[in-house]
Design a protein around this motif. Structure first.
Motif, short mmCIF file in Angstrom:
data_model
loop_
_atom_site.label_atom_id
_atom_site.label_comp_id
_atom_site.label_asym_id
_atom_site.label_seq_id
_atom_site.Cartn_x
_atom_site.Cartn_y
_atom_site.Cartn_z
N MET A 24 0.87 -1.18 0.00
CA MET A 24 0.00 0.00 0.00
C MET A 24 0.91 1.23 0.00
N VAL A 25 0.90 2.00 -1.07
CA VAL A 25 1.83 3.12 -1.26
C VAL A 25 3.27 2.63 -1.07
N LEU A 29 0.93 -3.46 3.75
CA LEU A 29 -0.18 -2.79 4.43
C LEU A 29 0.01 -2.72 5.93
N TRP A 32 2.04 0.15 7.94
CA TRP A 32 1.55 1.51 8.21
C TRP A 32 1.17 1.65 9.70
N TRP A 210 -9.33 -0.69 -2.11
CA TRP A 210 -7.86 -0.58 -2.04
C TRP A 210 -7.38 0.66 -2.82
N GLU A 214 -5.63 3.87 -1.04
CA GLU A 214 -4.25 4.16 -1.41
C GLU A 214 -4.11 5.61 -1.88
N GLN A 215 -5.05 6.08 -2.69
CA GLN A 215 -4.98 7.45 -3.17
C GLN A 215 -5.16 8.45 -2.03
#
Length: 384
Positions: A24-25, A29, A32, A210, A214-215
């Protein structure tokens, strides 16, 4: 007072296979919330999992701290029908309730920050025995029979006049030892609510979720950027120092191509007291030797969670991420690209990195990209 964080992870995932480990980015995940816990006031952070891949990842990645620990999760607590409480209680009994505060953190809540965790811990010093994280929403709710739950549709209120309601977002729960031991539950009799941003109400149950989350996470990191003089430059290696290719000899050895102009650019920056740091996911003896030649002492090899390491360096040096510049080319650089004061991507970087970098350089990697970034930083710092 001993405060432990607890992140339960299961190997299986129905909606999105391998969800906890998926990037994720640019980072897995679960890292984070793990990173947020590491920088919080918790004394220990336990990752409780049956996934050997995650166990190996944590043992290798966070070798620099004793605060993060990974514990093998018993199979009985990792089934589709097992409750989160069963995992919490199994671990609590395993350590004979050797804690004062228990903080449950959900890996599928990447918006959780160390501030959210610290606020939850603080509430337990104010007469509460447990906390729950919530989101303040102004949504109008209905029953299936066509009746409203929280407003009168014949007298529809304006948003500014509507109190709304609080919705549990499943991100952070804290409780005292006596609550977990005596009630066998994450919440007690005196529950405090800790408000988090409305974005954190989103759940990751589908590919569409997702993409949206993510954005939003990228935008959150970018909104936090501030303008400051640059004191640190962090660089990836493959695709930044090199063109990303590897040449093998007949004996199996490989070579990489570096640009001498880049080395000179970094040397000039260091003359202006800018600290140069190398951060690469590859553990390469060849890279180590090249950085020794360039006299770059701060070289970190084999780093998978680059964002947590970047935050650790910033904290140790007593500065914010706004003082950092970063050059990266691929998805594992993305969190850092979105978070530092100024980020750069070589002209031949991947599309997603170029889309989110502050500056896309005119030069390719191993062909003057680093030198171009060094000249930008020198010019930029003159205004300060």
């Amino acid at each position: 007072m001993k405060k432990i964080g607890f992140i339960p992870l299961r190997k299986g995932s129905k909606g999105i296979p391998g969800k906890n480990k998926r990037k994720m980015v640019g980072r897995p995940l679960f890292t984070w919330v793990l990173g947020a816990a590491y920088f919080s006031d918790l004394d220990e952070v336990i990752v409780y999992t049956d996934d050997e891949t995650i166990i190996n990842f944590i043992e290798k990645e966070y070798h620099y701290t004793s605060k993060i620990k990974v514990v093998h999760r018993p199979e009985a607590t990792a089934t589709d029908t097992a409750s989160t409480e069963s995992a919490m209680l199994a671990y609590a009994e395993h350590i004979q309730y050797d804690f004062d505060v228990f903080c449950l953190l959900q890996a599928t809540s990447p918006f959780t920050t160390s501030e959210n965790i610290n606020e939850s811990l603080k509430k337990l010093n104010e007469g509460f025995d447990s906390t729950v994280s919530v989101v303040h929403t102004h949504r109008f709710l209905w029953n299936e029979d066509g009746t409203t739950i929280n407003y009168d549709y014949t007298n529809r209120p304006r948003r500014q006049d509507f109190k709304g309601l609080l919705v549990e977002n499943g991100a952070v729960y804290t409780c005292t030892k006596s609550v977990l031991k005596n009630k066998q539950n994450r919440l007690g009799d005196k529950v405090a609510v800790v408000k988090m941003p409305e974005d954190s109400l989103l759940e990751i149950d589908s590919e569409t979720d997702w993409i949206a989350i993510e954005q939003l996470l990228i935008e959150r990191q970018q909104r936090a950027k501030r303008t400051s003089p640059l004191t640190h430059l962090v660089l990836d290696v493959d695709g930044v120092f090199t063109d990303g290719s590897i040449t093998y000899t007949k004996d199996g050895e490989h070579t990489k191509r570096f640009d001498m102009r880049d080395g000179m650019g970094l040397e000039i920056l260091r003359q202006f007291n800018i600290k140069v740091i190398i951060m690469t996911s590859e553990n390469s003896e060849l890279v180590a030797k090249r950085m020794q030649k360039l006299q770059i002492k701060d070289t970190y090899l084999g780093v998978k969670d680059k964002f947590t390491l970047l935050q650790k360096i910033a904290k140790e040096d007593g500065i914010s991420l706004s003082h950092f510049a970063y050059i990266g080319d691929d998805v594992n650089d993305l969190a850092n690209i979105c978070s530092v004061g100024w980020s750069f991507a070589p002209n031949n970087a991947t599309a997603i990195v170029k889309l989110n970098a502050d500056v896309v350089l005119s030069k390719d990697s191993a062909n003057g990209a680093i030198r171009e970034a060094c000249e930008f930083i020198s010019t930029y710092n003159k205004r300060f």
